[in-house]
Structures are given as C-alpha cells and as structure tokens.
Write a protein that holds these residues in place. Structure first.
Motif, PDB file in Angstrom:
ATOM      1  N   GLU A 142       0.831  -1.201   0.000  1.00 24.14           N
ATOM      2  CA  GLU A 142       0.000   0.000   0.000  1.00 24.14           C
ATOM      3  C   GLU A 142       0.866   1.251   0.000  1.00 24.14           C
ATOM      4  OE1 GLU A 142      -2.836   2.825  -0.053  1.00 24.14           O
ATOM      5  OE2 GLU A 142      -3.027   0.683  -0.540  1.00 24.14           O
ATOM      6  N   ALA A 143       1.964   1.230   0.752  1.00 23.70           N
ATOM      7  CA  ALA A 143       2.866   2.383   0.774  1.00 23.70           C
ATOM      8  C   ALA A 143       3.444   2.648  -0.611  1.00 23.70           C
ATOM      9  CB  ALA A 143       3.992   2.147   1.785  1.00 23.70           C
ATOM     10  N   LEU A 144       3.793   1.608  -1.332  1.00 22.81           N
ATOM     11  CA  LEU A 144       4.322   1.776  -2.683  1.00 22.81           C
ATOM     12  C   LEU A 144       3.234   2.249  -3.642  1.00 22.81           C
ATOM     13  CD1 LEU A 144       6.533  -1.452  -2.765  1.00 22.81           C
ATOM     14  CD2 LEU A 144       7.362   0.910  -2.704  1.00 22.81           C
ATOM     15  N   HIS A 145       2.061   1.640  -3.558  1.00 21.76           N
ATOM     16  CA  HIS A 145       0.951   2.047  -4.434  1.00 21.76           C
ATOM     17  C   HIS A 145       0.565   3.505  -4.218  1.00 21.76           C
ATOM     18  CE1 HIS A 145      -0.636  -2.287  -5.366  1.00 21.76           C
ATOM     19  NE2 HIS A 145       0.378  -1.931  -6.117  1.00 21.76           N
ATOM     20  N   SER A 146       0.563   3.930  -2.965  1.00 19.62           N
ATOM     21  CA  SER A 146       0.152   5.306  -2.664  1.00 19.62           C
ATOM     22  C   SER A 146       1.130   6.325  -3.222  1.00 19.62           C
ATOM     23  CB  SER A 146      -0.005   5.490  -1.153  1.00 19.62           C
ATOM     24  OG  SER A 146       1.251   5.399  -0.500  1.00 19.62           O
ATOM     25  N   ARG A 147       2.310   5.868  -3.584  1.00 16.51           N
ATOM     26  CA  ARG A 147       3.321   6.744  -4.178  1.00 16.51           C
ATOM     27  C   ARG A 147       3.462   6.513  -5.677  1.00 16.51           C
ATOM     28  NH1 ARG A 147       3.960   5.728   0.929  1.00 16.51           N
ATOM     29  NH2 ARG A 147       4.938   7.244   2.343  1.00 16.51           N
ATOM     30  N   GLY A 148       2.504   5.810  -6.244  1.00 19.23           N
ATOM     31  CA  GLY A 148       2.486   5.609  -7.681  1.00 19.23           C
ATOM     32  C   GLY A 148       3.468   4.572  -8.183  1.00 19.23           C
ATOM     33  N   ILE A 149       3.948   3.713  -7.295  1.00 25.19           N
ATOM     34  CA  ILE A 149       4.932   2.692  -7.675  1.00 25.19           C
ATOM     35  C   ILE A 149       4.232   1.347  -7.828  1.00 25.19           C
ATOM     36  CG2 ILE A 149       7.005   1.443  -6.952  1.00 25.19           C
ATOM     37  CD1 ILE A 149       7.823   3.963  -5.400  1.00 25.19           C
ATOM     38  N   MET A 150       4.515   0.656  -8.909  1.00 17.56           N
ATOM     39  CA  MET A 150       3.929  -0.657  -9.142  1.00 17.56           C
ATOM     40  C   MET A 150       4.769  -1.740  -8.479  1.00 17.56           C
ATOM     41  SD  MET A 150       2.416  -0.449 -12.973  1.00 17.56           S
ATOM     42  CE  MET A 150       0.699  -0.006 -13.072  1.00 17.56           C
ATOM     43  N   VAL A 151       4.105  -2.805  -8.039  1.00 15.02           N
ATOM     44  CA  VAL A 151       4.756  -3.849  -7.241  1.00 15.02           C
ATOM     45  C   VAL A 151       4.832  -5.145  -8.030  1.00 15.02           C
ATOM     46  CG1 VAL A 151       4.651  -5.191  -5.114  1.00 15.02           C
ATOM     47  CG2 VAL A 151       3.946  -2.781  -5.106  1.00 15.02           C
ATOM     48  N   ILE A 152       6.047  -5.672  -8.152  1.00 15.25           N
ATOM     49  CA  ILE A 152       6.298  -6.932  -8.834  1.00 15.25           C
ATOM     50  C   ILE A 152       6.575  -8.004  -7.792  1.00 15.25           C
ATOM     51  CG2 ILE A 152       7.891  -8.157 -10.371  1.00 15.25           C
ATOM     52  CD1 ILE A 152       8.352  -5.434 -11.773  1.00 15.25           C
ATOM     53  N   GLY A 153       5.852  -9.105  -7.858  1.00 21.23           N
ATOM     54  CA  GLY A 153       6.058 -10.210  -6.944  1.00 21.23           C
ATOM     55  C   GLY A 153       6.968 -11.259  -7.551  1.00 21.23           C
TER      56      GLY A 153
END
Length: 595
Positions: A142-153
């Motif tokens: 959520e912290a990454l998403h809220s800063r416009g960063i996409m998350v790769i698993g």
C-alpha cells in the motif's frame, strides 16, 4: 565511425512501453503495437525497476541485524519515499510465501513450503517470513501504491520443500552427484520422499490447514526429487518439457542423456509435475489469489527455464488476461529468469513455439523447431550481464569482449522488446554459486549502458544502490560512489532519455563507446542526452558526436567537450551530457541534492 543502432531489427517499439502485451496468440504477440500517444502523455514514462532486496539481508535476531531485517516495515516507513524520490516506477519484492526453514535461520524465500502463507500462520517455527508478517507486507504494498509505484512479486512455481509427511515412491532413474563433482548412476528403486503437503503438521502451533485453499499436495503432483545432491525421476512420470542444458561426456550415452534431461528439469526439492492438470490449475489459481490478496502489478518468475515450457506460456497468457479483466493490465511487467548466457539460444527460447519438440539447441538453429515460450513474457538479459563481466576482464573469454562490442551483444541486440537488463542481482555476488559479480571499476559504465538505452527495461540492484560495493556478505564499501552515480543515471533516464538512440564507435579506439538519444521531436530543447563509457584502464578517448546545433553541458560523471569532440577526464570512465536550453533545466540546478 558511427553505427546506427539496431538497423537489423524486424520491428521496433518505444522503449517507454511499461507493460507486457496481452497476447491471445503468437501472431498477436509479434504484431502488437503500444499506444502511439503514450509518450506524448507522459514525459517521465521510462519504466525503471528496483530489485528491493538482496541475498544476505540479516535475520531480525542476528548479530548483523539492520534496517532491512524487517524489510516490509522498512519499505513502509522509510524506503517507499526514497524509491519514489529516486525515480523507480516498479519495485520487485522477494518471494512472499512461507519457506522451508529447518534451522533457526530464515530462508530467503525460494525454498517455498506453503504458497498461501504470507506470514500469517505459525508454521516452520514462526509466523512471519524472513521479511515480516502478512499485514506488514500488505502495508508495504500500500505504501508503494500510494506513491504511484507498481509492485512486482517474485514467485516460485518450480519446486517445493519441507513437506509434512513422507510417502514411499518408486523411482525409475536415480543419480548421485559426488563430492568430486562426478556423477554415479544408481538405476531404479524406492525412496521415502517428503511429498505430502497438507499444512496440518502437528508440530506447528497454528498450521494453515484448509484456510485460503483446500488443495493438498501429494506424490501425484511431483515427477521427481532432489535431496542432498541425489536426483530421482519417479516411476511412471516423465520429464517436464524443458530445454536441455549441460553435458556429462564421461557417462554412457543413454545414462548421460537421462541425467541431462533430469538435471534440466529437477533442480531443488520436490519438483512440480506440470503434466498433471491439477498442478497447472492450482498454480494459475494461486497466482490469481495472490494478485487479489496482495495487489500485485506484475511478476518475476523464478527458474523459468526449468518449468514445463508449454505451461509457462499457458500460465502467462492466463494471468495477462486475468489482469486485463480486472483492470490491472496497464503498466504490468512480467519477466522470467532463464539463466542462459548464450544469447542465440535464449532468444530461441523466447521466440520458439511451445508446441515445438526441439529441446537441444545447436548454433544457428534459430527458433523454427526449438521449444520456447512464444514471446509470452520478457526475460532477464543474462548474456549481457556476462558481457559486462567480460568487458571488466573478469571472464577469460576469447576473443575478448570490448566495450564497443556491447551494442551487438545480449538479448538486447536480438530481442530488445523483451529484454530485462541488469548489472548484478542476488545470485551474482561473489559468495553465490554463479559468482559473476561486476567489479566496482566497471559497474557505473554498465549502469549507464542499460539505464540510458533506448531499448530494454533496466533493473537496479538494491545492494548496489543502497548498500554499496560488495566486500563480504555483511560488509560493503564505496557506498557514495555507487549511490550518487546510479541515482543520477536513473534521474537522467526518467527526465532526458527519450528519442531514437545511436551508437558512436571508432574502431581504432575499441575501449570507448559513445551514445546519443535524439530527444523528443516536440521537446528537443529539454530532452535527449549523450554519453561516453570506457573500459577500466583503457587510454582510448575522444569521439565526434553531432551536437545538432544544441548546447550540451555535463550532467554526470567527468568529461569535457572540445573542438567537436567529447572527452572523458582522467578521473572517470563515464560521463553524460544533456541539452542546456534557456527555458530548460540548467545542469547547475539538477537535483543532485536528493538523499
């Protein structure tokens, strides 16, 4: 003498494409075009991946404990802001599932035990994974998403370890890898193999059981096993359809071929049998669950070359379609780790049709008959990594690779649209088996090459960026050299690296390479760049690169411009110049004060 970049390509696409296409067929994959207005809408579009972990993150209860020891918390409270500030568009997180931990030490995540336990259940001696609890993971995403960063698993589908119960299983072929690296063939027999994963271990205070999924793994779902350097192919099972690697000429030909095929498929623990439709369905079902549960925006697939090739294509298309159906396709990245240093063969694996039966590759074969993934996803550019090592004189190759050879090397030169470029990662550090680490004296030249390139999606390694040059597992040096250099290069990529690229090579000076990005046609005054990179200890210097009647100023590294030539100063083997228009950002105001 100058060479136009990639004139031999069959097709070109913008390097700012930030998603893997949704392909309904191989034909669609080859003809796909990214939206033409994407660049015009987003000046800072160049996707840039950060690998946000490294192998030897200290355990939280160890004497080496550091801020990364609680990685999910550290990302939430501190690093999400830094990742955003430093210009990363995608952050690649380590494996999230509970891993096999037979001792008090944490497993880094690649020895997966329970795909559905993200740090929620008291299994394997603890609730949290190496990186934290499930709630801390969700907070980090959520912290990454809220800063416009996409998350790769980072997902592991090839193998599992730490089963709850053993089962007697007959095997048709067995091999032992001896301490002197010789191999003994032990024929057929029976083994008590830990293959029953029911997640109801009586020794666990809070096993998962059937929560999240009622799927129970047993011997029917695995085709073989690796345990203590012993490799077994189970009776009645076949090898997954994977390309063959390696050789063992000292063995009889029949046993040699069997061993070669087994080792190409079975690498660690209980090996998933993708000929079983239940296995294929479960892996796709789990991936969709992970997308919804965590909010992932993309995937890095571990050990992809060891997984059944037709399944990889099936899985990739199914997940891409699912991401499109739920509105998460835009910006998605999907890339696999096929650790193959031969660019020609890696390209054939990328392009080949999954229905092909060719599993051995000979030079010049191409992709016509080779079994590949049909352009289903991007791949790490492993050959280019090894070329960096050769340029650094860390690899005794003949003929030697010069820095001016780089434009014609790697997957980047053959299939730039599908190349995920990198300099180092968690597997290449000196204390890992691969041990192909790029030394400090060549690292910033390599990062300049991948970060400012027109093609490929570059990956920055956390340890390089935020810890420094590797000295030992828990020791680093030259932090400021790497941190400041990479930070500047990422900024220049996001802000200036636009437009067609062109290499400049003087064959009388093979130790230096020049490159120019023309900039956007509608914003030439404030985009575009020129760089020089040079081999360590090379005396080659000075290249003529057209200035297009624009004033160019030094932005990073150390160099100068004189009488129509760009030069590197003696104290640096890399330099980047940018336009300095009256209405643009002067070089003296570049944000190099970033933390």
């Amino acid at each position: 003498m100058k060479k136009n970049a990639y004139l031999f390509l069959l097709f070109l696409v913008s390097s700012i494409s930030s998603s893997t296409p949704l392909f309904a067929s191989l034909e669609q994959a080859k003809s796909y075009q990214f939206p033409g207005n994407y660049l015009a809408e987003n000046l800072y579009a160049n996707p840039t991946i950060l690998q946000a972990f490294y192998w030897y993150i200290p355990d939280p209860d160890s004497g080496h404990k550091g801020p990364e020891s609680n990685l999910w918390q550290y990302i939430s409270y501190t690093m999400a802001d830094e990742f955003k500030q430093h210009g990363f568009t995608h952050v690649w997180l380590p494996p999230m599932s509970k891993a096999f931990s037979p001792t008090n030490e944490y497993n880094v995540g690649y020895a997966v035990y329970d795909h559905y336990d993200l740090g929620e259940f008291h299994q394997m001696g603890r609730v949290r994974t190496k990186y934290g609890t499930k709630q801390e993971l969700l907070a980090a995403v959520e912290a990454l998403h809220s800063r416009g960063i996409m998350v790769i698993g980072d997902i592991v589908m090839n193998h599992m370890l730490g089963a709850d119960q053993a089962e007697n299983v007959p095997y048709s072929h067995g091999f032992i890898v001896n301490k002197n690296n010789t191999v003994s063939y032990i024929g057929s027999g029976e083994i008590a193999a830990y293959l029953n994963f029911n997640f109801q271990n009586k020794n666990d205070p809070d096993p998962r059981g059937t929560r999240h999924s009622s799927f129970v793994w047993n011997k029917d779902h695995f085709n073989g096993l690796e345990i203590f350097d012993r490799f077994y192919l189970f009776q009645g099972k076949s090898i997954n359809k994977v390309a063959y690697f390696g050789d063992l000429s000292s063995m009889p030909s029949e046993a040699q071929n069997i061993y070669k095929s087994i080792r190409s498929d079975i690498i660690l623990g209980a090996n998933l049998d993708f000929q079983n439709p239940e296995v294929r369905e479960e892996m796709i079902r789990w991936t969709k669950w992970l997308i919804n549960e965590v909010g992932l925006d993309g995937f890095r697939i571990d050990a992809v070359r060891h997984i059944d090739t037709p399944f990889i294509s099936e899985w990739a298309f199914a997940i891409q379609k699912y991401m499109s159906d739920i509105g998460k396709f835009d910006g998605m990245l999907m890339f696999g780790e096929s650790w193959d240093g031969w660019a020609e063969r890696l390209s054939a694996y990328l392009e080949g049709n999954p229905a092909n039966n060719g599993l051995f590759y000979n030079q010049g074969d191409g992709a016509t008959n080779y079994c590949g993934i049909g352009n289903a996803m991007s791949l790490f550019d492993v050959p280019l990594h090894y070329d960096f090592q050769k340029v650094a004189k860390e690899n005794n190759s003949y003929p030697p690779t010069r820095i001016s050879d780089l434009p014609y090397r790697g997957l980047l030169a053959r299939n730039p649209r599908y190349a995920i470029t990198f300099v180092d990662n968690h597997d290449t550090i000196p204390t890992q088996e691969l041990g192909s680490y790029i030394p400090l004296h060549t690292k910033l030249q390599a990062y300049t090459f991948i970060l400012l390139n027109e093609f490929g999606v570059p990956t920055v390694y956390y340890e390089d960026m935020y810890k420094g040059n590797f000295v030992s597992n828990y020791k680093h040096d030259n932090f400021h050299v790497l941190n400041e250099g990479i930070k500047k290069l990422v900024y220049l990529r996001r802000r200036y690296a636009y437009g067609p690229g062109e290499y400049f090579i003087d064959y009388a000076k093979p130790g230096i390479l020049g490159y120019k990005r023309q900039g956007r046609s509608d914003r030439q005054a404030e985009s575009g760049l020129i760089y020089l990179i040079r081999e360590f200890n090379s005396k080659d210097n000075g290249l003529i690169i057209p200035t297009d009647n624009r004033k160019w100023v030094l932005a990073a590294g150390s160099g100068n411009f004189n009488n129509g030539r760009f030069y590197l100063n003696d104290d640096s083997d890399w330099a980047v110049w940018i336009p300095s228009p009256e209405n643009g950002i002067p070089a003296t105001q570049l944000p190099w004060s970033l933390k």
